[in-house]
Design a protein around this motif. Structure first.
Motif, PDB file in Angstrom:
ATOM      1  N   ARG A  92      20.239  -8.897  -4.485  1.00 52.33           N
ATOM      2  CA  ARG A  92      21.396  -9.323  -5.286  1.00 52.33           C
ATOM      3  C   ARG A  92      21.635 -10.825  -5.178  1.00 52.33           C
ATOM      4  NH1 ARG A  92      25.550  -5.945  -2.950  1.00 52.33           N
ATOM      5  NH2 ARG A  92      24.223  -4.223  -2.450  1.00 52.33           N
ATOM      6  N   LYS A  93      21.336 -11.390  -4.024  1.00 54.05           N
ATOM      7  CA  LYS A  93      21.525 -12.830  -3.823  1.00 54.05           C
ATOM      8  C   LYS A  93      20.441 -13.655  -4.511  1.00 54.05           C
ATOM      9  CE  LYS A  93      23.601 -12.406   0.760  1.00 54.05           C
ATOM     10  NZ  LYS A  93      23.389 -12.704   2.196  1.00 54.05           N
ATOM     11  N   HIS A  94      19.295 -13.030  -4.782  1.00 50.52           N
ATOM     12  CA  HIS A  94      18.138 -13.740  -5.346  1.00 50.52           C
ATOM     13  C   HIS A  94      17.556 -12.961  -6.529  1.00 50.52           C
ATOM     14  CE1 HIS A  94      18.066 -16.525  -1.957  1.00 50.52           C
ATOM     15  NE2 HIS A  94      18.298 -15.471  -1.181  1.00 50.52           N
ATOM     16  N   PRO A  95      18.295 -12.885  -7.633  1.00 51.31           N
ATOM     17  CA  PRO A  95      17.811 -12.090  -8.763  1.00 51.31           C
ATOM     18  C   PRO A  95      16.516 -12.623  -9.387  1.00 51.31           C
ATOM     19  CG  PRO A  95      19.765 -13.342  -9.377  1.00 51.31           C
ATOM     20  CD  PRO A  95      19.580 -13.515  -7.906  1.00 51.31           C
ATOM     21  N   GLY A  96      16.202 -13.884  -9.167  1.00 51.99           N
ATOM     22  CA  GLY A  96      14.986 -14.462  -9.733  1.00 51.99           C
ATOM     23  C   GLY A  96      13.737 -14.217  -8.902  1.00 51.99           C
ATOM     24  N   VAL A  97      13.892 -13.617  -7.734  1.00 51.96           N
ATOM     25  CA  VAL A  97      12.764 -13.323  -6.858  1.00 51.96           C
ATOM     26  C   VAL A  97      12.499 -11.827  -6.909  1.00 51.96           C
ATOM     27  CG1 VAL A  97      11.922 -13.358  -4.472  1.00 51.96           C
ATOM     28  CG2 VAL A  97      13.318 -15.252  -5.328  1.00 51.96           C
ATOM     29  N   ARG A  98      11.238 -11.473  -7.089  1.00 51.94           N
ATOM     30  CA  ARG A  98      10.887 -10.048  -7.092  1.00 51.94           C
ATOM     31  C   ARG A  98      10.730  -9.594  -5.646  1.00 51.94           C
ATOM     32  NH1 ARG A  98       5.538  -6.897  -8.680  1.00 51.94           N
ATOM     33  NH2 ARG A  98       6.479  -4.855  -8.900  1.00 51.94           N
ATOM     34  N   ILE A  99      11.492  -8.594  -5.259  1.00 54.14           N
ATOM     35  CA  ILE A  99      11.390  -8.019  -3.920  1.00 54.14           C
ATOM     36  C   ILE A  99      11.085  -6.538  -4.100  1.00 54.14           C
ATOM     37  CG2 ILE A  99      12.523  -7.620  -1.704  1.00 54.14           C
ATOM     38  CD1 ILE A  99      14.451  -9.932  -2.431  1.00 54.14           C
ATOM     39  N   ARG A 100       9.962  -6.107  -3.563  1.00 53.27           N
ATOM     40  CA  ARG A 100       9.611  -4.695  -3.698  1.00 53.27           C
ATOM     41  C   ARG A 100       9.212  -4.124  -2.346  1.00 53.27           C
ATOM     42  NH1 ARG A 100       4.151  -3.338  -3.935  1.00 53.27           N
ATOM     43  NH2 ARG A 100       2.734  -5.089  -4.265  1.00 53.27           N
ATOM     44  N   ILE A 101       9.429  -2.829  -2.218  1.00 55.55           N
ATOM     45  CA  ILE A 101       9.105  -2.135  -0.974  1.00 55.55           C
ATOM     46  C   ILE A 101       7.796  -1.382  -1.180  1.00 55.55           C
ATOM     47  CG2 ILE A 101       9.873  -0.444   0.728  1.00 55.55           C
ATOM     48  CD1 ILE A 101      12.764  -1.086  -0.153  1.00 55.55           C
ATOM     49  N   ALA A 102       6.819  -1.696  -0.346  1.00 54.80           N
ATOM     50  CA  ALA A 102       5.521  -1.018  -0.377  1.00 54.80           C
ATOM     51  C   ALA A 102       5.657   0.351   0.293  1.00 54.80           C
ATOM     52  CB  ALA A 102       4.484  -1.861   0.358  1.00 54.80           C
ATOM     53  N   PRO A 103       4.690   1.232   0.090  1.00 52.76           N
ATOM     54  CA  PRO A 103       4.727   2.514   0.802  1.00 52.76           C
ATOM     55  C   PRO A 103       4.718   2.292   2.310  1.00 52.76           C
ATOM     56  CG  PRO A 103       3.097   2.564  -0.958  1.00 52.76           C
ATOM     57  CD  PRO A 103       3.559   1.142  -0.826  1.00 52.76           C
ATOM     58  N   TYR A 104       5.417   3.142   3.031  1.00 54.37           N
ATOM     59  CA  TYR A 104       5.453   3.045   4.488  1.00 54.37           C
ATOM     60  C   TYR A 104       4.081   3.400   5.060  1.00 54.37           C
ATOM     61  CZ  TYR A 104       5.986   8.123   4.361  1.00 54.37           C
ATOM     62  OH  TYR A 104       5.792   9.455   4.138  1.00 54.37           O
ATOM     63  N   LEU A 105       3.820   2.913   6.264  1.00 56.74           N
ATOM     64  CA  LEU A 105       2.504   3.057   6.886  1.00 56.74           C
ATOM     65  C   LEU A 105       2.020   4.504   6.922  1.00 56.74           C
ATOM     66  CD1 LEU A 105       0.152   1.746   8.445  1.00 56.74           C
ATOM     67  CD2 LEU A 105       1.468   2.166  10.531  1.00 56.74           C
ATOM     68  N   GLY A 106       2.864   5.433   7.336  1.00 60.94           N
ATOM     69  CA  GLY A 106       2.462   6.826   7.464  1.00 60.94           C
ATOM     70  C   GLY A 106       2.099   7.483   6.144  1.00 60.94           C
ATOM     71  N   GLY A 107       2.544   6.922   5.042  1.00 65.06           N
ATOM     72  CA  GLY A 107       2.231   7.479   3.731  1.00 65.06           C
ATOM     73  C   GLY A 107       1.034   6.821   3.065  1.00 65.06           C
ATOM     74  N   ALA A 108       0.399   5.874   3.752  1.00 69.16           N
ATOM     75  CA  ALA A 108      -0.727   5.146   3.170  1.00 69.16           C
ATOM     76  C   ALA A 108      -1.952   6.050   3.037  1.00 69.16           C
ATOM     77  CB  ALA A 108      -1.058   3.933   4.030  1.00 69.16           C
ATOM     78  N   GLU A 109      -2.731   5.801   1.991  1.00 72.48           N
ATOM     79  CA  GLU A 109      -3.933   6.595   1.701  1.00 72.48           C
ATOM     80  C   GLU A 109      -4.877   6.706   2.890  1.00 72.48           C
ATOM     81  OE1 GLU A 109      -5.535   8.322  -0.927  1.00 72.48           O
ATOM     82  OE2 GLU A 109      -3.459   8.464  -1.602  1.00 72.48           O
ATOM     83  N   GLY A 110      -5.160   5.603   3.566  1.00 72.12           N
ATOM     84  CA  GLY A 110      -6.185   5.594   4.600  1.00 72.12           C
ATOM     85  C   GLY A 110      -5.727   6.001   5.985  1.00 72.12           C
TER      86      GLY A 110
END
Length: 120
Positions: A92-110
């Motif tokens: 909310r403080k930085h609407p011009g910056v894209r902030i995304r959450i990657a999948p958590y480690l335990g849910g990773a494919e490998g």
């Protein structure tokens, strides 16, 4: 586009555990090469920097996109609620910056292959 990777761990009262995450972050930074403008770590609680502070640091260092990577093994309350709430506050403080959450480690494919490698 300048991208930053923010590795988010729980945090511990045991400083050696927090240092372990910091050393892991250094190894990821070295392996990432130029894939990320910066690679830093942050903690949900009990250690510094906090998630909002970590995101702010990424932005201060020039990140136009921040990828938050939860270093957690399961999708408990921290992964499903706490981390997204922390990210939302800073977004909310930085609407011009894209902030995304990657999948958590335990849910990773490998992850299953990594577990088998560790068991060998």
């Amino acid at each position: 586009m300048n991208r930053a990777l923010l590795i988010v761990a729980h945090g511990s009262r045991r400083e050696a555990s927090n240092e372990e995450i910091r050393r892991l972050t250094e190894r990821v930074r070295a392996e990432a090469g130029s894939s990320y403008h910066s690679v830093i770590c942050a903690f949900l609680e009990l250690a510094d920097p906090s998630i909002p502070t970590g995101i702010e640091q990424c932005i201060t260092e020039g990140a136009e996109e921040v990828i938050v990577l939860p270093y957690f093994l399961s999708a408990g309350r921290h992964v499903s609620l706490d981390i997204p709430q922390e990210v939302e506050v800073t977004q909310r403080k930085h609407p011009g910056v894209r902030i995304r959450i990657a999948p958590y480690l335990g849910g990773a494919e490998g992850i299953s292959g990594m577990l088998l490698d560790c068991a060998r």
